[in-house]
Design a protein around this motif. Structure first.
Motif, PDB file in Angstrom:
ATOM      1  N   LEU A 105       7.914  10.111  -8.210  1.00 63.34           N
ATOM      2  CA  LEU A 105       8.498   8.988  -7.180  1.00 63.34           C
ATOM      3  C   LEU A 105       9.859   9.511  -7.035  1.00 63.34           C
ATOM      4  CD1 LEU A 105       5.976   6.358  -8.485  1.00 63.34           C
ATOM      5  CD2 LEU A 105       6.412   7.024  -5.961  1.00 63.34           C
ATOM      6  N   ILE A 106      10.462   9.507  -5.898  1.00 67.62           N
ATOM      7  CA  ILE A 106      11.888   9.619  -5.712  1.00 67.62           C
ATOM      8  C   ILE A 106      12.545   8.907  -4.613  1.00 67.62           C
ATOM      9  CG2 ILE A 106      13.710  11.528  -5.166  1.00 67.62           C
ATOM     10  CD1 ILE A 106      11.782  13.701  -6.169  1.00 67.62           C
ATOM     11  N   LYS A 139       6.577  12.338  -4.171  1.00 63.64           N
ATOM     12  CA  LYS A 139       6.311  11.222  -3.346  1.00 63.64           C
ATOM     13  C   LYS A 139       7.672  10.788  -3.085  1.00 63.64           C
ATOM     14  CE  LYS A 139       1.825  10.033  -5.584  1.00 63.64           C
ATOM     15  NZ  LYS A 139       0.942   9.299  -6.495  1.00 63.64           N
ATOM     16  N   LEU A 140       8.341  10.782  -1.872  1.00 62.47           N
ATOM     17  CA  LEU A 140       9.442  10.547  -1.485  1.00 62.47           C
ATOM     18  C   LEU A 140       9.615   9.321  -0.711  1.00 62.47           C
ATOM     19  CD1 LEU A 140      12.330  11.661  -1.368  1.00 62.47           C
ATOM     20  CD2 LEU A 140      11.779  13.114   0.380  1.00 62.47           C
ATOM     21  N   VAL A 166       5.562  11.027   2.041  1.00 63.69           N
ATOM     22  CA  VAL A 166       6.799  10.692   2.670  1.00 63.69           C
ATOM     23  C   VAL A 166       6.700   9.395   3.042  1.00 63.69           C
ATOM     24  CG1 VAL A 166       8.803  11.193   4.040  1.00 63.69           C
ATOM     25  CG2 VAL A 166       7.628  13.174   2.841  1.00 63.69           C
ATOM     26  N   GLN A 167       7.674   8.475   2.894  1.00 65.74           N
ATOM     27  CA  GLN A 167       7.781   7.260   3.733  1.00 65.74           C
ATOM     28  C   GLN A 167       9.256   7.123   4.008  1.00 65.74           C
ATOM     29  OE1 GLN A 167       5.866   3.522   2.975  1.00 65.74           O
ATOM     30  NE2 GLN A 167       7.861   2.911   2.889  1.00 65.74           N
ATOM     31  N   VAL A 168       9.593   6.983   5.387  1.00 65.33           N
ATOM     32  CA  VAL A 168      10.956   6.867   5.722  1.00 65.33           C
ATOM     33  C   VAL A 168      11.395   5.298   6.086  1.00 65.33           C
ATOM     34  CG1 VAL A 168      12.537   7.129   7.555  1.00 65.33           C
ATOM     35  CG2 VAL A 168      11.344   8.878   6.899  1.00 65.33           C
ATOM     36  N   SER A 300       8.568  -2.015  -4.123  1.00 66.88           N
ATOM     37  CA  SER A 300       7.944  -1.397  -5.228  1.00 66.88           C
ATOM     38  C   SER A 300       7.221   0.147  -4.459  1.00 66.88           C
ATOM     39  CB  SER A 300       6.653  -2.097  -5.384  1.00 66.88           C
ATOM     40  OG  SER A 300       7.192  -3.238  -6.109  1.00 66.88           O
ATOM     41  N   PRO A 301       7.274   1.088  -5.067  1.00 70.33           N
ATOM     42  CA  PRO A 301       6.548   2.411  -4.463  1.00 70.33           C
ATOM     43  C   PRO A 301       5.474   2.150  -3.473  1.00 70.33           C
ATOM     44  CG  PRO A 301       7.229   2.525  -6.736  1.00 70.33           C
ATOM     45  CD  PRO A 301       7.460   1.326  -6.639  1.00 70.33           C
TER      46      PRO A 301
END
Length: 303
Positions: A105-106, A139-140, A166-168, A300-301
């Motif tokens: 997780l980044i 997981k960015l 990826v989530q923006v 949270s992630p």
């Protein structure tokens, strides 16, 4: 063009990215760093790493908490007037020392904006994403307030094609340009950000709009409509924290007086009036939006 050294930062033998007239007078320096990934702590403690391609931020929002992470008082006081490019960031990420980042997780970025204007020229964020897309499947989560993020949808898709996620996240703070101009004078308009995150969502990338901090909203129902029209289904909300705000010179009084004027209340009572306003807007958004996370828990992630 010779530029004065930033306090505590050695002047390097690199030519600045461009003259101050081209990047709003913000001083740009290059620096080699020892690491580009930092073990996440505090607000981001649920992540494995934070990744900040730059130190400092051109946007220099007047309430930005990140200024307080600058180790030198003069740098804190000049927040928004300097940016340091971590010139070896791409190479560090490509190094064998980094190890396997699959599934890690980044959060990019926690104390800068990876798509501030200097990125258009040095393309450091894109270089970092190229390494991630080529070698890893992390997981960015990408956090920005710049429409320039749309440029890298091809790399977000490439990371996902390799099994990563990826989530923006796009920060949107108000529907009032008067408020935006005094709190975020160097930022793109909130409507430009809303349009951009809609483009990202349309390309099949996970998205979230972070209403953090939510300043003032003139027309909550229309604001909710604009948010929904993006196709984004996840949202996070958080109030403006008066005590934590980092106000640049001559901004505090102007910002507070404008808030009070917009809320039609005396300056002495505007903090209480703002919280009443925030709670009223929050109720509207909670009733209209499909998912509304709050504060730290909201960050949270997502996967």
């Amino acid at each position: 063009m010779n530029q004065p050294s930033l306090p505590g930062i050695p002047t390097l033998d690199h030519k600045p990215v461009s003259g101050p007239d081209e990047i709003g007078g913000v001083e740009i320096r290059y620096q080699s760093v020892r690491e580009i990934l930092t073990r996440a702590t505090g607000f981001m403690e649920e992540y494995d790493y934070t990744l900040n391609p730059y130190s400092g931020c051109f946007f220099g929002c007047t309430y930005c908490y990140a200024a307080f992470f600058s180790p030198i008082a003069e740098l804190r006081d000049k927040w928004g007037n300097w940016v340091i490019v971590k010139e070896n960031g791409r190479e560090l990420l490509a190094s064998r020392k980094v190890g396997n980042l699959d599934g890690k997780l980044i959060y990019m970025s926690s104390v800068t904006d990876p798509y501030q204007p200097v990125e258009r020229q040095v393309r450091l964020t894109r270089g970092i994403l190229e390494v991630l897309a080529e070698r890893h499947a992390p997981k960015l989560v990408v956090q920005t307030r710049s429409p320039d993020v749309v440029r890298d949808c091809d790399l977000f898709a490439a990371i996902q094609d390799k099994g990563g996620r990826v989530q923006v996240n796009m920060t949107v703070t108000t529907d009032d340009e008067d408020i935006r101009k005094i709190f975020e004078p160097h930022c793109p308009s909130n409507m430009a950000r809303i349009r951009a995150i809609g483009e990202v969502a349309a390309q099949g990338i996970d998205t979230c709009i972070t209403l953090t901090p939510l300043l003032l909203v003139t027309e909550p129902e229309r604001f909710a409509d604009a948010l929904l029209e993006t196709g984004v289904s996840k949202f996070i909300i958080q109030p403006f924290h008066f005590a934590r705000g980092k106000f640049v010179a001559n901004t505090r009084d102007g910002a507070f007086h404008l808030m009070a004027e917009k809320l039609d209340c005396p300056i002495e009572s505007f903090k209480e009036r703002y919280m009443e306003h925030y709670q009223a807007v929050e109720r509207v958004l909670e009733s209209r939006l499909p998912s509304l996370g709050k504060g730290k828990e909201g960050f949270s992630p997502p996967f």
